[in-house]
Scaffold this motif. Structure first.
Motif, mmCIF file in Angstrom:
data_model
loop_
_atom_site.group_PDB
_atom_site.id
_atom_site.type_symbol
_atom_site.label_atom_id
_atom_site.label_comp_id
_atom_site.label_asym_id
_atom_site.label_seq_id
_atom_site.Cartn_x
_atom_site.Cartn_y
_atom_site.Cartn_z
ATOM 1 N N MET A 32 -7.030 -2.195 1.170
ATOM 2 C CA MET A 32 -7.996 -2.218 0.067
ATOM 3 C C MET A 32 -8.591 -0.835 -0.152
ATOM 4 O O MET A 32 -8.792 -0.397 -1.291
ATOM 5 C CB MET A 32 -9.107 -3.224 0.376
ATOM 6 N N GLY B 240 -6.332 -2.277 -5.773
ATOM 7 C CA GLY B 240 -6.300 -3.246 -4.692
ATOM 8 C C GLY B 240 -7.337 -4.325 -4.859
ATOM 9 O O GLY B 240 -7.112 -5.487 -4.518
ATOM 10 N N TYR B 241 -8.486 -3.967 -5.407
ATOM 11 C CA TYR B 241 -9.577 -4.916 -5.605
ATOM 12 C C TYR B 241 -9.269 -5.890 -6.732
ATOM 13 O O TYR B 241 -9.794 -6.999 -6.780
ATOM 14 C CB TYR B 241 -10.865 -4.149 -5.913
ATOM 15 N N THR C 272 0.832 -1.209 0.000
ATOM 16 C CA THR C 272 0.000 0.000 0.000
ATOM 17 C C THR C 272 0.864 1.255 0.000
ATOM 18 O O THR C 272 0.581 2.224 -0.725
ATOM 19 C CB THR C 272 -0.922 -0.006 1.235
ATOM 20 N N THR D 78 -5.302 -5.033 6.371
ATOM 21 C CA THR D 78 -5.641 -5.478 5.015
ATOM 22 C C THR D 78 -6.897 -4.796 4.493
ATOM 23 O O THR D 78 -6.994 -4.482 3.300
ATOM 24 C CB THR D 78 -5.812 -7.011 4.958
ATOM 25 N N ASN D 79 -7.862 -4.536 5.363
ATOM 26 C CA ASN D 79 -9.056 -3.809 4.935
ATOM 27 C C ASN D 79 -8.704 -2.363 4.565
ATOM 28 O O ASN D 79 -9.210 -1.824 3.576
ATOM 29 C CB ASN D 79 -10.123 -3.826 6.030
ATOM 30 N N LEU E 180 -5.445 -9.956 1.953
ATOM 31 C CA LEU E 180 -6.728 -9.898 2.649
ATOM 32 C C LEU E 180 -7.343 -11.291 2.758
ATOM 33 O O LEU E 180 -7.819 -11.696 3.824
ATOM 34 C CB LEU E 180 -7.678 -8.944 1.919
ATOM 35 N N VAL F 32 -2.651 -7.043 -2.742
ATOM 36 C CA VAL F 32 -3.449 -6.648 -1.581
ATOM 37 C C VAL F 32 -4.609 -7.603 -1.353
ATOM 38 O O VAL F 32 -4.888 -8.012 -0.221
ATOM 39 C CB VAL F 32 -3.961 -5.201 -1.747
ATOM 40 N N GLU F 33 -5.308 -7.963 -2.429
ATOM 41 C CA GLU F 33 -6.465 -8.856 -2.264
ATOM 42 C C GLU F 33 -6.037 -10.237 -1.768
ATOM 43 O O GLU F 33 -6.773 -10.894 -1.028
ATOM 44 C CB GLU F 33 -7.265 -8.947 -3.562
#
Length: 380
Positions: free
Chosen positions: A332, A339-340, A256, A328-329, A350, A346-347
Motif C-alpha cells: 500500500m 494501491g488505496y 507492487t 501488504t502494508n 490487504l 493491493v487493497e
C-alpha cells in the motif's frame, strides 16, 4: 532425502488460476459470492480430489502438495484459496481413517467431483478454542443424535458434507469427528457472509437439530476427535493457512513490483528507480521467499513424520501471518493512491490478509503453543 513434490497438481493449479480464478477474482470479491466457476474447474481437472489417495481415484497428494496448490491459488484469489483449503482438509481427515465402505464412498465421490466438504468446528461460545466444543452427541440405538450450532462454516451451503466436531456420547470418551451430509434432515444453514475480506468464502452458521448420524459416519471411533485434531487437522489446516497467506503476500508483492516498474513520472523515471522504493521491494521479496521456503520445509517434515515437524508447522503460520501483514502494508505504501483505490488488487490482498491473525489457531494461541513446545511444557 528431500521429498520430490508432485508437479502435476501445481501445474493444474496454475492453469486454473490463470484461466478461471484470476479473471474472476474482482467479481468474487465485489459480489461477495462463492467461487462456483473455480470449483467446477477443480472438478474438471481432478484437483477436487487432491488429498484423496490414488486407490480411491484421487491425486494422492500430501501436505507439501496442498501447500503448493493453495499458495498458487491465493496469489490470484484469497477467497477461492480458503474455500479450497477447507474442502481439502475435510477430505484429508476422511482419508486418514477410511475405516469402512461409507467413508471410502465419500473419498470416491470427492475424487469424481461429486462432493465438496468443509469443517464445522467453531462455535460462538468457545471462539478460537475450537477444540472445546459445546455441542454433544447423544447415543440413540445405532446412531448419534446431534443438536447445536456451528459458526464460521466456510463453504456453507455450497457443501455436500461437513466434518463436525462434537463431544462424545460419554464425557470420559472425549471428542468425536463425524461426517454429516449437508442435505440431512435437521441441517440448516443460516445467514450470509459479509466480511471485509475473503468475501467469497461463504462462511456462515450451520444449525443442527436432531440430526441423526450413523456410527459408520464417525471418523476413527468415538473419542478419537482430539487425536484427529492435533495429528491430522492441525498440520493440514495450519500449513494450508500459511500457504494461503504466503500466496496473498506473493500476489501483493508481484502487483507492487509490476506497478513500480511501469509507473513513470513526467521526467521518464519509473518508481522502481527510486532508492526508497528499492528498499521496500527488497524487504518484500525477502519476506515472501522466506515464508514460502520455511512453509514448504515444514510441510516436508510433516509428510516425513519428523519428530520436530509440529513445531515447524506452528511456526510456519506465525511467520506467514507476520509476513503477509508486513508485505501488504508495504505494498500500500509503495503503490500510494493507486494501491488505496480498487484500480489495483493491493487493497484486496490487504483485506484478505487480515483474517490470518484471528483465524484459529490465532497468532496468540500459536505463540503460546510454540513457547510451551520449545520449553518442553505440555500443550494441555
Amino acid at each position: 532425502m528431500t521429498k520430490q513434490m508432485n508437479s502435476i497438481p501445481v501445474e493444474l493449479a496454475k492453469q486454473v488460476a490463470n484461466e478461471v480464478i484470476a479473471p474472476l477474482a474482482v467479481t468474487i470479491d465485489q459480489e461477495n459470492r462463492f467461487p462456483t466457476e473455480a470449483f467446477q474447474a477443480f472438478r474438471d481437472t481432478g484437483l477436487l480430489g487432491l488429498m484423496v489417495p490414488k486407490e480411491y481415484g484421487g491425486l494422492g497428494g500430501e501436505l507439501s502438495d496442498l501447500v503448493s496448490v493453495v499458495e498458487v491459488i491465493a496469489e490470484s484469489c484469497g477467497s477461492t484459496a480458503m474455500c479450497y483449503l477447507m474442502h481439502s482438509v475435510s477430505t484429508y481427515v476422511i482419508a486418514a481413517n477410511p475405516t469402512n465402505e461409507i467413508l471410502q464412498s465419500y473419498l470416491r465421490a470427492i475424487a469424481n467431483g461429486k462432493k465438496i466438504g468443509t469443517l464445522a468446528f467453531s462455535e460462538t461460545g468457545t471462539g478460537a478454542h475450537f477444540y472445546n466444543p459445546e455441542i454433544k452427541s447423544v447415543h440413540k440405538g445405532n446412531y448419534l443424535l446431534l443438536n447445536g450450532r456451528k459458526s464460521f462454516v466456510t463453504n456453507g451451503d455450497e457443501t455436500n458434507f461437513l466434518i463436525v466436531l462434537t463431544n462424545a456420547s460419554k464425557p470420559e470418551l472425549g471428542l468425536n469427528m463425524v461426517v454429516v451430509d449437508s442435505q440431512n434432515d435437521g441441517v440448516k444453514f443460516v445467514g450470509a457472509w459479509d466480511g471485509i475480506g475473503l468475501r467469497g468464502n461463504n462462511s456462515i452458521v450451520c444449525e443442527l437439530s436432531n440430526v441423526k448420524v450413523p456410527f459408520t459416519h464417525v471418523i476413527g471411533n468415538e473419542g478419537a476427535g482430539m487425536d484427529l485434531i492435533f495429528n491430522v487437522v492441525a498440520p493440514a489446516f495450519i500449513l494450508g493457512s500459511a500457504g494461503v497467506n504466503t500466496g496473498l503476500a506473493r500476489g501483493a508483492y508481484q502487483t507492487t513490483l509490476d506497478h513500480a516498474k511501469t509507473r513513470k513520472y513526467a521526467s521518464g523515471q519509473c518508481l522502481a528507480e527510486i532508492p526508497a522504493i528499492q528498499y521496500y521491494l527488497a524487504e518484500m521479496s525477502c519476506k515472501v521467499d522466506t515464508a514460502s521456503t520455511f512453509i514448504h520445509d515444514a510441510a516436508q517434515k510433516a509428510d516425513g513424520g519428523e519428530e520436530t515437524a509440529m513445531l515447524h508447522v506452528m511456526q510456519s503460520k506465525l511467520l506467514a501471518c507476520e509476513n503477509v501483514n508486513l508485505v501488504t502494508n508495504t505494498a500500500m505504501q509503495v503503490c500510494g493512491g493507486k494501491g488505496y483505490s480498487k484500480s489495483l488488487p493491493v487493497e484486496r490482498y490487504l483485506r484478505d490478509s487480515k483474517a490470518s491473525s484471528i483465524m484459529a489457531p490465532t497468532v496468540e494461541i500459536l505463540k503460546e503453543w510454540i513457547g510451551k513446545t520449545v520449553a518442553g511444557i505440555p500443550l494441555f
